[in-house]
Design a protein around this motif. Structure first.
Motif, PDB file in Angstrom:
ATOM      1  N   THR A   1      83.333 -50.829  19.730  1.00  0.00           N
ATOM      2  CA  THR A   1      83.008 -50.052  20.928  1.00  0.00           C
ATOM      3  C   THR A   1      81.851 -49.131  20.601  1.00  0.00           C
ATOM      4  N   PRO A   2      80.773 -49.175  21.386  1.00  0.00           N
ATOM      5  CA  PRO A   2      79.634 -48.302  21.078  1.00  0.00           C
ATOM      6  C   PRO A   2      80.006 -46.833  21.221  1.00  0.00           C
ATOM      7  N   THR A   3      79.505 -46.027  20.306  1.00  0.00           N
ATOM      8  CA  THR A   3      79.752 -44.585  20.366  1.00  0.00           C
ATOM      9  C   THR A   3      78.659 -43.853  21.119  1.00  0.00           C
ATOM     10  N   VAL A   4      77.525 -44.509  21.328  1.00  0.00           N
ATOM     11  CA  VAL A   4      76.424 -43.945  22.096  1.00  0.00           C
ATOM     12  C   VAL A   4      75.720 -45.101  22.784  1.00  0.00           C
ATOM     13  N   THR A   5      75.232 -44.899  23.991  1.00  0.00           N
ATOM     14  CA  THR A   5      74.565 -45.974  24.714  1.00  0.00           C
ATOM     15  C   THR A   5      73.244 -45.482  25.291  1.00  0.00           C
ATOM     16  N   GLY A   6      72.321 -46.424  25.435  1.00  0.00           N
ATOM     17  CA  GLY A   6      71.042 -46.118  26.045  1.00  0.00           C
ATOM     18  C   GLY A   6      69.960 -45.821  25.033  1.00  0.00           C
TER      19      GLY A   6
ATOM     20  N   TYR B   1      69.689 -59.980  18.716  1.00  0.00           N
ATOM     21  CA  TYR B   1      70.034 -60.567  17.425  1.00  0.00           C
ATOM     22  C   TYR B   1      70.472 -59.511  16.396  1.00  0.00           C
ATOM     23  N   ILE B   2      70.475 -58.239  16.790  1.00  0.00           N
ATOM     24  CA  ILE B   2      70.972 -57.178  15.902  1.00  0.00           C
ATOM     25  C   ILE B   2      72.372 -56.821  16.356  1.00  0.00           C
ATOM     26  N   SER B   3      73.389 -57.179  15.541  1.00  0.00           N
ATOM     27  CA  SER B   3      74.766 -56.936  15.959  1.00  0.00           C
ATOM     28  C   SER B   3      75.194 -55.498  15.789  1.00  0.00           C
ATOM     29  N   SER B   4      74.907 -54.925  14.635  1.00  0.00           N
ATOM     30  CA  SER B   4      75.331 -53.541  14.387  1.00  0.00           C
ATOM     31  C   SER B   4      74.443 -52.918  13.328  1.00  0.00           C
ATOM     32  N   CYS B   5      74.371 -51.597  13.364  1.00  0.00           N
ATOM     33  CA  CYS B   5      73.617 -50.830  12.376  1.00  0.00           C
ATOM     34  C   CYS B   5      74.505 -49.713  11.846  1.00  0.00           C
ATOM     35  N   PRO B   6      74.235 -49.190  10.659  1.00  0.00           N
ATOM     36  CA  PRO B   6      75.039 -48.086  10.123  1.00  0.00           C
ATOM     37  C   PRO B   6      75.017 -46.881  11.064  1.00  0.00           C
ATOM     38  N   ALA B   7      76.041 -46.059  10.931  1.00  0.00           N
ATOM     39  CA  ALA B   7      76.132 -44.860  11.758  1.00  0.00           C
ATOM     40  C   ALA B   7      74.895 -43.990  11.580  1.00  0.00           C
TER      41      ALA B   7
ATOM     42  N   THR C   1      73.049 -55.453  10.519  1.00  0.00           N
ATOM     43  CA  THR C   1      73.783 -56.711  10.490  1.00  0.00           C
ATOM     44  C   THR C   1      73.291 -57.553  11.655  1.00  0.00           C
ATOM     45  N   TYR C   2      73.146 -58.862  11.439  1.00  0.00           N
ATOM     46  CA  TYR C   2      72.460 -59.694  12.418  1.00  0.00           C
ATOM     47  C   TYR C   2      73.307 -60.893  12.839  1.00  0.00           C
ATOM     48  N   ASN C   3      73.013 -61.404  14.018  1.00  0.00           N
ATOM     49  CA  ASN C   3      73.725 -62.553  14.580  1.00  0.00           C
ATOM     50  C   ASN C   3      72.705 -63.600  14.967  1.00  0.00           C
ATOM     51  N   TYR C   4      72.667 -64.711  14.232  1.00  0.00           N
ATOM     52  CA  TYR C   4      71.613 -65.702  14.416  1.00  0.00           C
ATOM     53  C   TYR C   4      72.101 -66.893  15.224  1.00  0.00           C
TER      54      TYR C   4
ATOM     55  N   GLY D   1      69.520 -62.215  33.692  1.00  0.00           N
ATOM     56  CA  GLY D   1      70.705 -61.375  33.621  1.00  0.00           C
ATOM     57  C   GLY D   1      70.603 -60.186  34.567  1.00  0.00           C
ATOM     58  N   ASN D   2      71.501 -59.243  34.378  1.00  0.00           N
ATOM     59  CA  ASN D   2      71.601 -58.097  35.266  1.00  0.00           C
ATOM     60  C   ASN D   2      71.331 -56.802  34.512  1.00  0.00           C
ATOM     61  N   VAL D   3      71.172 -55.739  35.266  1.00  0.00           N
ATOM     62  CA  VAL D   3      71.077 -54.408  34.668  1.00  0.00           C
ATOM     63  C   VAL D   3      72.465 -53.955  34.230  1.00  0.00           C
ATOM     64  N   ASN D   4      72.485 -52.906  33.395  1.00  0.00           N
ATOM     65  CA  ASN D   4      73.726 -52.292  32.914  1.00  0.00           C
ATOM     66  C   ASN D   4      74.550 -53.223  32.034  1.00  0.00           C
ATOM     67  N   GLN D   5      73.884 -54.178  31.383  1.00  0.00           N
ATOM     68  CA  GLN D   5      74.557 -54.996  30.385  1.00  0.00           C
ATOM     69  C   GLN D   5      74.235 -54.441  29.005  1.00  0.00           C
ATOM     70  N   THR D   6      75.243 -54.363  28.149  1.00  0.00           N
ATOM     71  CA  THR D   6      75.036 -53.791  26.816  1.00  0.00           C
ATOM     72  C   THR D   6      74.467 -54.857  25.877  1.00  0.00           C
ATOM     73  N   VAL D   7      73.492 -54.445  25.076  1.00  0.00           N
ATOM     74  CA  VAL D   7      72.827 -55.353  24.134  1.00  0.00           C
ATOM     75  C   VAL D   7      72.504 -54.577  22.868  1.00  0.00           C
ATOM     76  N   GLY D   8      72.071 -55.320  21.847  1.00  0.00           N
ATOM     77  CA  GLY D   8      71.508 -54.681  20.673  1.00  0.00           C
ATOM     78  C   GLY D   8      72.523 -54.115  19.716  1.00  0.00           C
ATOM     79  N   PRO D   9      72.064 -53.312  18.767  1.00  0.00           N
ATOM     80  CA  PRO D   9      72.943 -52.787  17.721  1.00  0.00           C
ATOM     81  C   PRO D   9      74.158 -52.080  18.305  1.00  0.00           C
ATOM     82  N   ASN D  10      75.337 -52.514  17.874  1.00  0.00           N
ATOM     83  CA  ASN D  10      76.597 -51.899  18.293  1.00  0.00           C
ATOM     84  C   ASN D  10      76.792 -51.942  19.810  1.00  0.00           C
ATOM     85  N   ASN D  11      76.127 -52.872  20.486  1.00  0.00           N
ATOM     86  CA  ASN D  11      76.150 -52.926  21.955  1.00  0.00           C
ATOM     87  C   ASN D  11      75.847 -51.564  22.561  1.00  0.00           C
TER      88      ASN D  11
END
Length: 460
Positions: free
Chosen positions: A50-55, A269-275, A184-187, A360-370
């Motif tokens: 679950t993302p801790t920060v968005t945008g 393609y970036i799944s997650s990044c360190p805090a 961390t990446y998702n190919y 796609g649509n707006v307000n969709q989560t993408v990128g590191p940690n969604n």
């Protein structure tokens, strides 16, 4: 159709010293602020938390778009080829130029624009470093040899990964302590052929993303170092095209795109990044998918079912009839194995080809940690045009058969100089609401009108 022909042509300055270009015999190399020799995370795959920060990073905007301000004041013209000034600063140096007054070069950002642009470039260098290593680790020697790639070819990929170590170190040193680390990446690939094709697409938007902002950086010193880095990346893209059985450089000019285009293509393609990883301020537009993407793994891309449409259209080499599979095909013009140069008897695309789009649509989560959210400007009020951004041209073509999140468009017949076909190689397509006239230096003026995309179109 409206065409704007454009002559188009990747750690704050704290106590860390700027990287030095020339070292005296008594000095040694300045240690990097963060060493990129650490391989980073070894796991790969999608983010499931679950993302801790968005945008994106943001501050209040002073306007929704930048209004055209007319032509700049020009104080220099030269119609006779002679020196126009009455002096030279020193012998053999014509008057003019920037950064030539003897001041010590300062290799750090000079504005938020610089910092965010260079940080985006570092995100790109990190994924390339991991990507090249991942492909080598994931597939066996037999897998590579079945794709026509030898031990020497695999060593070249490894060497290109080593180049990314240098690129990531350089940008980390320029940015300072807050430079983002490897993530961390998702190919999207499952075969060697798909890995190579993904590399040639990723390096394309990495290269073009830098060309788009390089001339706008406030820090000319940082721009000089980045140019020396991206020149190598351009060669990497050429090599991966050769490995992919594609003509290595099918264009006269390489296109530059805005940072938000590059980030929209890179972020999925970036799944997650360190805090506490440094975040970006660039926009993530709704995704754009080409439903009938030309498939370079086929001898005839017009035969058989289209490759499965996924996101930004990475190659899918499965489900191709053996008679239409171009790798190891008989006949010099039908084969698409690795080669210094390949001429295909049947082009991947052509003027007049229908292209089917879905977005796609707006307000969709993408990128590191969604943690990033797709958006568009209120000025993008409806999808009306497809913008083909390639070489020296931004050409707008009206959308056809618009229905919900789908539409079609006809590939335009356009050229740059002396008949050079502008739609060739991997080009950028976006869906836009308006058709502002833009040129290579101000192509970002279109951003407030982007409805979706870009997507990479494999035109050649």
């Amino acid at each position: 159709m409206k065409s704007g022909s454009i002559v188009f042509l990747s750690l704050g300055a704290l106590a860390a010293a700027a990287p030095q270009v020339t070292l005296t015999p008594l000095s040694g190399p300045i240690p990097p602020v963060r060493s990129s020799e650490v391989t980073g995370p070894t796991s790969h795959g999608p983010f499931s938390g679950t993302p801790t920060v968005t945008g994106a990073l943001s501050r209040p905007a002073t306007a929704m778009s930048i209004a055209p301000a007319g032509s700049p004041v020009v104080t220099y013209t030269n119609d006779n080829g002679d020196l126009q000034a009455t002096y030279m600063p020193v012998p053999y140096q014509p008057a003019g130029g920037q950064g030539l007054n003897g001041t010590t070069p300062y290799y750090h950002p000079l504005s938020d624009f610089d910092y965010e642009s260079l940080t985006l470039a570092l995100y790109q260098e990190w994924i390339e470093l991991d990507l090249f290593h991942n492909g080598l680790a994931r597939f066996s020697v037999q897998d590579f040899e079945a794709a026509g790639l030898t031990a020497e070819d695999r060593f070249l990929i490894e060497f290109m990964a080593d180049q990314e170590v240098g690129h990531a170190t350089l940008l980390s040193n320029i940015l300072g302590p807050a430079a983002p680390p490897q993530c961390t990446y998702n190919y999207p690939y499952n075969t060697v052929r798909e890995f190579i094709d993904f590399c040639q697409k990723l390096t394309r938007f990495g290269e073009s993303g830098v060309y788009g902002f390089l001339g706008h950086l406030d820090s000319r010193e940082s721009a000089t170092l980045l140019l020396q880095s991206i020149s190598t990346e351009a060669r990497q893209q050429l090599i991966f095209r050769q490995f992919d059985g594609l003509f290595p450089m099918p264009v006269w000019f390489e296109v530059g795109v805005p940072q938000s285009f590059a980030w929209t293509l890179l972020a999925p393609y970036i799944s997650s990044c360190p805090a506490n990883t440094t975040r970006l301020a660039w926009q993530n537009f709704p995704s754009l998918t080409i439903l009938n993407q030309p498939n370079p793994a086929k001898t005839n891309p017009n035969l058989g079912t289209p490759q499965p449409a996924t996101g930004s259209n990475p190659l899918n080499s499965s489900g191709i009839a053996d008679s239409n599979r171009c790798i190891h095909a008989s006949g010099e013009s039908s084969d698409c194995g690795p080669a210094i140069s390949q001429n295909r008897s049947i082009p991947l695309s052509y003027p007049g080809r229908p292209i089917h789009l879905s977005w796609g649509n707006v307000n969709q989560t993408v990128g590191p940690n969604n943690s990033y959210v797709t958006s568009r400007s209120p000025l993008a009020d409806a999808p009306r045009y497809a913008m083909f951004l390639s070489q020296l041209n931004a050409t707008y073509v009206p959308l056809l058969n618009i229905s919900g999140n789908t539409a079609s468009v006809i590939q335009p017949n356009m050229s740059t100089f002396a008949g050079d076909p502008a739609v060739n190689g991997t080009i950028f397509i976006s869906v836009v609401s308006q058709n502002p006239y833009v040129t290579p230096f101000n192509v970002s003026m279109v951003l407030p009108y982007v409805w979706a995309g870009p997507s990479l179109y494999q035109a050649g």
